[in-house]
Design an enzyme around this catalytic site. Structure first.
Site, PDB file in Angstrom:
ATOM      1  N   GLU A   1       3.530   4.197  23.859  1.00  0.00           N
ATOM      2  CA  GLU A   1       4.974   3.562  23.740  1.00  0.00           C
ATOM      3  C   GLU A   1       4.678   1.688  23.811  1.00  0.00           C
ATOM      4  OE1 GLU A   1       5.462   4.865  28.174  1.00  0.00           O
ATOM      5  OE2 GLU A   1       7.928   6.155  27.428  1.00  0.00           O
TER       6      GLU A   1
ATOM      7  N   GLU B   1       3.105  12.778  30.353  1.00  0.00           N
ATOM      8  CA  GLU B   1       3.529  12.042  31.283  1.00  0.00           C
ATOM      9  C   GLU B   1       3.526  13.439  31.918  1.00  0.00           C
ATOM     10  OE1 GLU B   1       4.055  10.628  28.571  1.00  0.00           O
ATOM     11  OE2 GLU B   1       4.107   8.629  29.149  1.00  0.00           O
TER      12      GLU B   1
ATOM     13  N   ALA C   1      -0.047   4.618  31.632  1.00  0.00           N
ATOM     14  CA  ALA C   1      -0.104   3.981  32.775  1.00  0.00           C
ATOM     15  C   ALA C   1      -1.000   4.422  33.599  1.00  0.00           C
ATOM     16  CB  ALA C   1       1.417   4.464  33.481  1.00  0.00           C
TER      17      ALA C   1
ATOM     18  N   GLY D   1       2.128   5.755  28.250  1.00  0.00           N
ATOM     19  CA  GLY D   1       2.612   4.047  27.991  1.00  0.00           C
ATOM     20  C   GLY D   1       1.568   2.997  26.534  1.00  0.00           C
TER      21      GLY D   1
HETATM   22  C1  HXC Z   1      -6.149   5.206  35.382  1.00  0.00           C
HETATM   23  C2  HXC Z   1      -7.261   6.642  33.893  1.00  0.00           C
HETATM   24  C3  HXC Z   1      -6.251   6.338  33.465  1.00  0.00           C
HETATM   25  C4  HXC Z   1      -4.890   6.946  33.081  1.00  0.00           C
HETATM   26  C5  HXC Z   1      -7.966   8.046  32.366  1.00  0.00           C
HETATM   27  N1  HXC Z   1      -8.496   7.044  33.601  1.00  0.00           N
HETATM   28  N2  HXC Z   1      -6.981   7.937  32.341  1.00  0.00           N
HETATM   29  N3  HXC Z   1      -7.213   6.047  35.139  1.00  0.00           N
HETATM   30  N4  HXC Z   1      -4.967   6.023  34.140  1.00  0.00           N
HETATM   31  N5  HXC Z   1      -4.087   6.642  32.690  1.00  0.00           N
HETATM   32  C6  HXC Z   1      -9.601   6.673  34.126  1.00  0.00           C
HETATM   33  C7  HXC Z   1     -10.172   8.914  34.737  1.00  0.00           C
HETATM   34  O1  HXC Z   1      -9.603   8.471  35.969  1.00  0.00           O
HETATM   35  C8  HXC Z   1     -11.718   8.068  35.028  1.00  0.00           C
HETATM   36  O2  HXC Z   1     -11.816   7.243  35.924  1.00  0.00           O
HETATM   37  C9  HXC Z   1     -11.975   7.439  33.583  1.00  0.00           C
HETATM   38  O3  HXC Z   1     -10.656   6.990  33.055  1.00  0.00           O
HETATM   39  C10 HXC Z   1     -12.777   8.466  32.029  1.00  0.00           C
HETATM   40  O4  HXC Z   1     -11.218   9.126  31.747  1.00  0.00           O
HETATM   41  P1  HXC Z   1     -12.451  10.360  32.068  1.00  0.00           P
HETATM   42  O5  HXC Z   1     -11.134  11.110  31.924  1.00  0.00           O
HETATM   43  O6  HXC Z   1     -13.514  11.251  32.420  1.00  0.00           O
HETATM   44  O7  HXC Z   1     -12.094  10.822  29.721  1.00  0.00           O
HETATM   45  P2  HXC Z   1     -12.699  11.164  29.106  1.00  0.00           P
HETATM   46  O8  HXC Z   1     -12.783  12.624  28.847  1.00  0.00           O
HETATM   47  O9  HXC Z   1     -12.910  10.821  27.284  1.00  0.00           O
HETATM   48  O10 HXC Z   1     -10.836  11.423  28.324  1.00  0.00           O
HETATM   49  C11 HXC Z   1      -9.799  10.472  28.181  1.00  0.00           C
HETATM   50  C12 HXC Z   1      -8.015  11.136  28.522  1.00  0.00           C
HETATM   51  C13 HXC Z   1      -8.334  11.641  29.656  1.00  0.00           C
HETATM   52  C14 HXC Z   1      -7.835  11.786  27.309  1.00  0.00           C
HETATM   53  C15 HXC Z   1      -7.959   9.423  28.136  1.00  0.00           C
HETATM   54  O11 HXC Z   1      -8.349  10.447  30.464  1.00  0.00           O
HETATM   55  C16 HXC Z   1      -6.651  11.515  29.515  1.00  0.00           C
HETATM   56  O12 HXC Z   1      -6.456  11.956  29.787  1.00  0.00           O
HETATM   57  N6  HXC Z   1      -5.987  10.297  30.661  1.00  0.00           N
HETATM   58  C17 HXC Z   1      -4.645  10.575  31.295  1.00  0.00           C
HETATM   59  C18 HXC Z   1      -3.832  10.344  30.381  1.00  0.00           C
HETATM   60  C19 HXC Z   1      -2.256  10.793  31.365  1.00  0.00           C
HETATM   61  O13 HXC Z   1      -1.870  10.997  31.170  1.00  0.00           O
HETATM   62  N7  HXC Z   1      -1.470   9.455  30.387  1.00  0.00           N
HETATM   63  C20 HXC Z   1      -0.027   9.093  30.660  1.00  0.00           C
HETATM   64  C21 HXC Z   1      -0.312   8.311  32.129  1.00  0.00           C
HETATM   65  S1  HXC Z   1       1.455   8.506  33.140  1.00  0.00           S
HETATM   66  P3  HXC Z   1     -14.045   7.816  36.836  1.00  0.00           P
HETATM   67  O14 HXC Z   1     -13.173   7.000  37.804  1.00  0.00           O
HETATM   68  O15 HXC Z   1     -13.324   9.641  37.236  1.00  0.00           O
HETATM   69  O16 HXC Z   1     -14.469   7.918  35.955  1.00  0.00           O
HETATM   70  C22 HXC Z   1       2.561   7.130  31.932  1.00  0.00           C
HETATM   71  C23 HXC Z   1       3.796   7.160  32.504  1.00  0.00           C
HETATM   72  C24 HXC Z   1       4.143   5.969  31.099  1.00  0.00           C
HETATM   73  O17 HXC Z   1       1.931   6.960  30.833  1.00  0.00           O
HETATM   74  C25 HXC Z   1       5.564   5.283  32.716  1.00  0.00           C
HETATM   75  C26 HXC Z   1       5.727   3.880  32.390  1.00  0.00           C
HETATM   76  C27 HXC Z   1       6.925   3.667  32.756  1.00  0.00           C
END
Ligand code: HXC
Length: 260
Positions: free
Chosen positions: A114, A134, A68, A111
């Site tokens: 998922e 998450e 997400a 997500g």
């Molecule tokens: C918004 C995101 C993002 C996300 C990455 N970015 N993931 N923006 N939502 N989920 C953005 C970062 O803020 C960053 O923006 C750019 O993308 C690059 O991210 P980096 O972290 O610098 O890239 P990298 O080092 O390649 O790492 C990739 C990654 C990491 C491992 C995917 O970004 C990460 O851990 N992302 C979060 C993953 C996460 O927690 N997902 C769960 C979300 S909650 P800038 O502007 O700094 O360049 C969920 C709930 C579901 O899914 C519920 C459903 C109802």
């Protein structure tokens, strides 16, 4: 298909096959409301189009999806307001009656995982990384992750990944049965399209019933678990820890959770 899609690339690389490519590389294909709505709309159109017999969902050669959109979720008011819209889009993906093949390279998280698990066949590259991170944000999976990951991996592994947020690689995803097959990273698209071609050559009627029947085996008891997951997810929506987890991610620091 209309050209108004922003977050999704749509093409038909072979007869009867539709390919949907998540296209927000700058945000690691984070599934913002807009993207999910476009995915749902594309599937609704594919559902109604007799020419389309199999759909490939992919994020392209570098990433599937990072879950997400954390920025969107960080604003509680927005997150709550769009919750129903997100659920409706997820339902459309879930209810799609034709075969869905996921082609996964790179990160497939939250997500994103998922979404992959809602697909019927998953072709993963040896570069793929899966996870439900998450919990690191003070949240839990909200689109079936707790249920489908457990169905795929079993309780012990699902607990490890859902409680720790640790990622796991393609070899483990294959060994545990999360994905259908693993190929070299640069062969993912070709293999997914090959499988989609094999599928699309079959009777659409038989495909629909086969999909429904196989799903029933794994999802008959799913509805209750999904409800419980949703209630738990909603409880966390207004927690301080969730706010802290999301803020810490965006500020690139370690979260300080308080249990509130
Ligand atoms: C918004 C995101 C993002 C996300 C990455 N970015 N993931 N923006 N939502 N989920 C953005 C970062 O803020 C960053 O923006 C750019 O993308 C690059 O991210 P980096 O972290 O610098 O890239 P990298 O080092 O390649 O790492 C990739 C990654 C990491 C491992 C995917 O970004 C990460 O851990 N992302 C979060 C993953 C996460 O927690 N997902 C769960 C979300 S909650 P800038 O502007 O700094 O360049 C969920 C709930 C579901 O899914 C519920 C459903 C109802």
């Amino acid at each position: 298909m209309p050209s108004s899609f922003q977050d999704l690339l749509i093409d038909s690389p072979a007869p009867h096959i539709l390919r949907l490519t998540l296209n927000r590389p700058e945000a690691r294909n984070a599934l913002r409301v807009q993207l999910l709505a476009e995915l749902a709309e594309a599937l609704r159109q594919a559902e109604a189009d007799d020419q389309m017999r199999c759909v490939v969902v992919t994020g392209g050669p570098k990433i599937f999806a990072a879950g997400a959109d954390v920025r969107e979720m960080a604003d509680v008011a927005t997150a709550a307001a769009v919750s129903e819209q997100r659920q409706a889009s997820w339902r459309t993906v879930h209810d799609f009656s034709k075969p869905l093949v996921a082609a996964v390279n790179g990160y497939c998280l939250g997500g994103g995982n998922e979404l992959a698990m809602l697909c019927d066949v998953i072709v993963a590259g040896d570069d793929a990384q899966f996870g439900q991170p998450e919990i690191k944000l003070g949240m839990i999976p909200g689109a079936g992750g707790t249920q489908r990951l457990t169905a795929a991996l079993g309780k012990a592994k699902a607990m490890k990944f859902v409680l720790s947020g640790e990622f796991f690689g393609a070899a483990e995803a294959l060994a545990t049965g999360l994905v259908s097959e693993v190929v070299a990273a640069d062969k993912v698209q070709a293999r997914a399209l090959e499988l989609a071609g094999l599928i699309a050559a079959k009777s659409p009627l038989a495909l629909r019933l086969a999909k429904e029947a196989v799903r029933h085996a794994s999802e008959a008891k799913l509805a209750e678990g999904m409800l419980l997951e949703r209630q738990a997810f909603n409880v966390l929506l207004t927690s301080d820890d969730r706010r802290e987890g999301l803020a810490a991610f965006l500020e690139k620091r370690t979260p300080n959770f308080k249990g509130r």
